[in-house]
Design an enzyme around this catalytic site. Sequence first.
Site, PDB file in Angstrom:
ATOM      1  N   CYS A  76    -101.886  26.353  30.998  1.00  0.00           N
ATOM      2  CA  CYS A  76    -102.527  27.033  32.133  1.00  0.00           C
ATOM      3  C   CYS A  76    -102.122  28.505  32.181  1.00  0.00           C
ATOM      4  O   CYS A  76    -101.025  28.841  32.631  1.00  0.00           O
ATOM      5  CB  CYS A  76    -102.139  26.317  33.432  1.00  0.00           C
TER       6      CYS A  76
ATOM      7  N   CYS B 117    -101.562  29.929  35.645  1.00  0.00           N
ATOM      8  CA  CYS B 117    -100.274  29.537  36.234  1.00  0.00           C
ATOM      9  C   CYS B 117     -99.116  30.288  35.590  1.00  0.00           C
ATOM     10  O   CYS B 117     -98.213  30.756  36.277  1.00  0.00           O
ATOM     11  CB  CYS B 117    -100.021  28.040  36.033  1.00  0.00           C
ATOM     12  N   ASP B 118     -99.116  30.382  34.269  1.00  0.00           N
ATOM     13  CA  ASP B 118     -97.907  30.811  33.565  1.00  0.00           C
ATOM     14  C   ASP B 118     -98.031  32.150  32.836  1.00  0.00           C
ATOM     15  O   ASP B 118     -97.029  32.665  32.335  1.00  0.00           O
ATOM     16  CB  ASP B 118     -97.499  29.732  32.534  1.00  0.00           C
TER      17      ASP B 118
HETATM   18  C1  FAD Z   1     -97.843  22.355  33.334  1.00  0.00           C
HETATM   19  C2  FAD Z   1     -98.680  22.769  34.531  1.00  0.00           C
HETATM   20  C3  FAD Z   1     -98.290  23.876  35.273  1.00  0.00           C
HETATM   21  C4  FAD Z   1     -99.040  24.241  36.386  1.00  0.00           C
HETATM   22  N1  FAD Z   1     -98.633  25.331  37.117  1.00  0.00           N
HETATM   23  C5  FAD Z   1     -99.330  25.692  38.213  1.00  0.00           C
HETATM   24  C6  FAD Z   1     -98.904  26.799  39.013  1.00  0.00           C
HETATM   25  O1  FAD Z   1     -97.912  27.477  38.704  1.00  0.00           O
HETATM   26  N2  FAD Z   1     -99.644  27.089  40.114  1.00  0.00           N
HETATM   27  C7  FAD Z   1    -100.762  26.382  40.454  1.00  0.00           C
HETATM   28  O2  FAD Z   1    -101.383  26.691  41.478  1.00  0.00           O
HETATM   29  N3  FAD Z   1    -101.204  25.345  39.713  1.00  0.00           N
HETATM   30  C8  FAD Z   1    -100.505  24.993  38.611  1.00  0.00           C
HETATM   31  N4  FAD Z   1    -100.962  23.941  37.838  1.00  0.00           N
HETATM   32  C9  FAD Z   1    -102.210  23.283  38.206  1.00  0.00           C
HETATM   33  C10 FAD Z   1    -101.963  22.325  39.372  1.00  0.00           C
HETATM   34  O3  FAD Z   1    -100.860  21.503  39.071  1.00  0.00           O
HETATM   35  C11 FAD Z   1    -103.191  21.473  39.632  1.00  0.00           C
HETATM   36  O4  FAD Z   1    -104.310  22.311  39.857  1.00  0.00           O
HETATM   37  C12 FAD Z   1    -102.998  20.580  40.837  1.00  0.00           C
HETATM   38  O5  FAD Z   1    -101.857  19.760  40.675  1.00  0.00           O
HETATM   39  C13 FAD Z   1    -104.208  19.696  41.100  1.00  0.00           C
HETATM   40  O6  FAD Z   1    -103.915  18.894  42.190  1.00  0.00           O
HETATM   41  P1  FAD Z   1    -104.673  17.513  42.469  1.00  0.00           P
HETATM   42  O7  FAD Z   1    -104.042  16.979  43.704  1.00  0.00           O
HETATM   43  O8  FAD Z   1    -106.128  17.725  42.444  1.00  0.00           O
HETATM   44  O9  FAD Z   1    -104.363  16.582  41.219  1.00  0.00           O
HETATM   45  P2  FAD Z   1    -103.039  16.183  40.449  1.00  0.00           P
HETATM   46  O10 FAD Z   1    -101.919  17.098  40.715  1.00  0.00           O
HETATM   47  O11 FAD Z   1    -103.497  16.001  39.038  1.00  0.00           O
HETATM   48  O12 FAD Z   1    -102.657  14.754  41.083  1.00  0.00           O
HETATM   49  C14 FAD Z   1    -103.434  13.632  40.817  1.00  0.00           C
HETATM   50  C15 FAD Z   1    -102.802  12.435  41.485  1.00  0.00           C
HETATM   51  O13 FAD Z   1    -103.671  11.320  41.372  1.00  0.00           O
HETATM   52  C16 FAD Z   1    -102.911  10.172  41.062  1.00  0.00           C
HETATM   53  N5  FAD Z   1    -103.796   9.195  40.426  1.00  0.00           N
HETATM   54  C17 FAD Z   1    -104.576   9.325  39.323  1.00  0.00           C
HETATM   55  N6  FAD Z   1    -105.212   8.167  39.058  1.00  0.00           N
HETATM   56  C18 FAD Z   1    -104.833   7.287  40.022  1.00  0.00           C
HETATM   57  C19 FAD Z   1    -105.121   5.926  40.298  1.00  0.00           C
HETATM   58  N7  FAD Z   1    -105.937   5.201  39.514  1.00  0.00           N
HETATM   59  N8  FAD Z   1    -104.544   5.326  41.361  1.00  0.00           N
HETATM   60  C20 FAD Z   1    -103.730   6.033  42.181  1.00  0.00           C
HETATM   61  N9  FAD Z   1    -103.418   7.331  41.974  1.00  0.00           N
HETATM   62  C21 FAD Z   1    -103.957   7.933  40.898  1.00  0.00           C
HETATM   63  C22 FAD Z   1    -101.797  10.698  40.175  1.00  0.00           C
HETATM   64  O14 FAD Z   1    -100.703   9.779  40.147  1.00  0.00           O
HETATM   65  C23 FAD Z   1    -101.464  11.995  40.898  1.00  0.00           C
HETATM   66  O15 FAD Z   1    -100.568  11.736  41.951  1.00  0.00           O
HETATM   67  C24 FAD Z   1    -100.218  23.531  36.735  1.00  0.00           C
HETATM   68  C25 FAD Z   1    -100.605  22.418  35.989  1.00  0.00           C
HETATM   69  C26 FAD Z   1     -99.843  22.025  34.907  1.00  0.00           C
HETATM   70  C27 FAD Z   1    -100.255  20.816  34.101  1.00  0.00           C
END
Ligand code: FAD
Length: 324
Positions: free
Chosen positions: A137, A140-141
Amino acid sequence: MATHKTRMLIIGSGPAGLSAAIYGARAGMEPIVVQGLQPGGQLTITTDVENYPGFRDVIQGPWLMQEMEAQAVHVGTRMMWDTIVEVALSSGSPFRAFGDGGDIYEGDTLVIATGAQAKWLGVGGEQELGGKGVSACATCDGFFYRGKKVVVIGGGNTAVEEALYLTNHSPDVTVIHRRDSFRAEKILQDRLFAHPAVKVVWNSQVDHFVGDPASGGLTGVAVSDTVTGEKSVIPADGAFVAIGHAPATELFNGKLELDANGYIVVEPGTPKTAIPGVFACGDVMDHTYRQAVTAAGTGCMAALDAERFFATLEFSRVKEAAGV
Ligand SMILES: Cc1cc2nc3c(=O)[nH]c(=O)nc-3n(C[C@H](O)[C@H](O)[C@H](O)COP(=O)(O)OP(=O)(O)OC[C@H]3O[C@@H](n4cnc5c(N)ncnc54)[C@H](O)[C@@H]3O)c2cc1C
């Protein structure tokens, strides 16, 4: 085996799911969050987070997610250690979701926040140097590599966009692609080729990442020329794997409209799916922004819309009971 009933069932415990929970709980929806295999979501696999509003100093991703969960629980959310393996949406509210261990979750409204996972190359050093030079990302980084040498791996829109974004910070951006042309849109390619900070290494496949996680992290990317077989190491302080994301939507295949890349389709500008009472938020419906703050924002929107849907539902139930 038990049945858990709630006004608002949330699948996923990343920033989207937990923000929906905070808003839902404060609106009296008594939400249940089913956490899935990655409690706290994607931010739990990173270290430094410098762009989430409200924190002047660098914070840690896992810490931020613990705080979000603590806040959600504090206002009345029930957290469940379970993973949903099937959902029943076709007969409308209440919606049912089936947990891995046999528990059933029943929600008057359903908020889908299952996120997406970055696709990785699966080569040596990638995991070990994750957060120590290897990232998926740039938004992000990228900031952590100000003035340094970075590479981007990939050839689609994501790779070209990430490379262009990185030119804001780095004077030396190399794109490594295994073919001899990009799949990215022409307008993006034109911008990339015209940029003086960018060069492209064609026909090159990444063999492994070079460096030592214990002393300074990434130092380079080992590649093989796919035409000549020649091997070389491209020096780099940061490497961004940009080969796409996989939204976690297998559960909803055939049950909700998904776009060509598997993301849940919502009414533009809202978290509403085509099924009244079912909402999607965060990375599972957003292939463009993919940030914690945007996930939290759409989580909030989903909770507000779920609360409005529930209020209408309750009103019709009351009228029906009164025979009006
Ligand atoms: C390495 C890395 C670094 C990052 N750094 C940053 C940063 O510095 N700043 C920033 O703003 N963003 C950053 N991001 C991006 C950010 O993490 C994501 O945009 C954000 O987490 C998305 O949130 P979300 O809640 O949509 O999904 P996610 O964080 O992907 O969470 C999904 C959730 O759904 C759950 N889930 C999935 N399938 C099921 C199921 N069948 N049953 C029950 N639960 C389920 C998972 O367990 C998880 O808890 C980074 C991403 C990565 C990978």
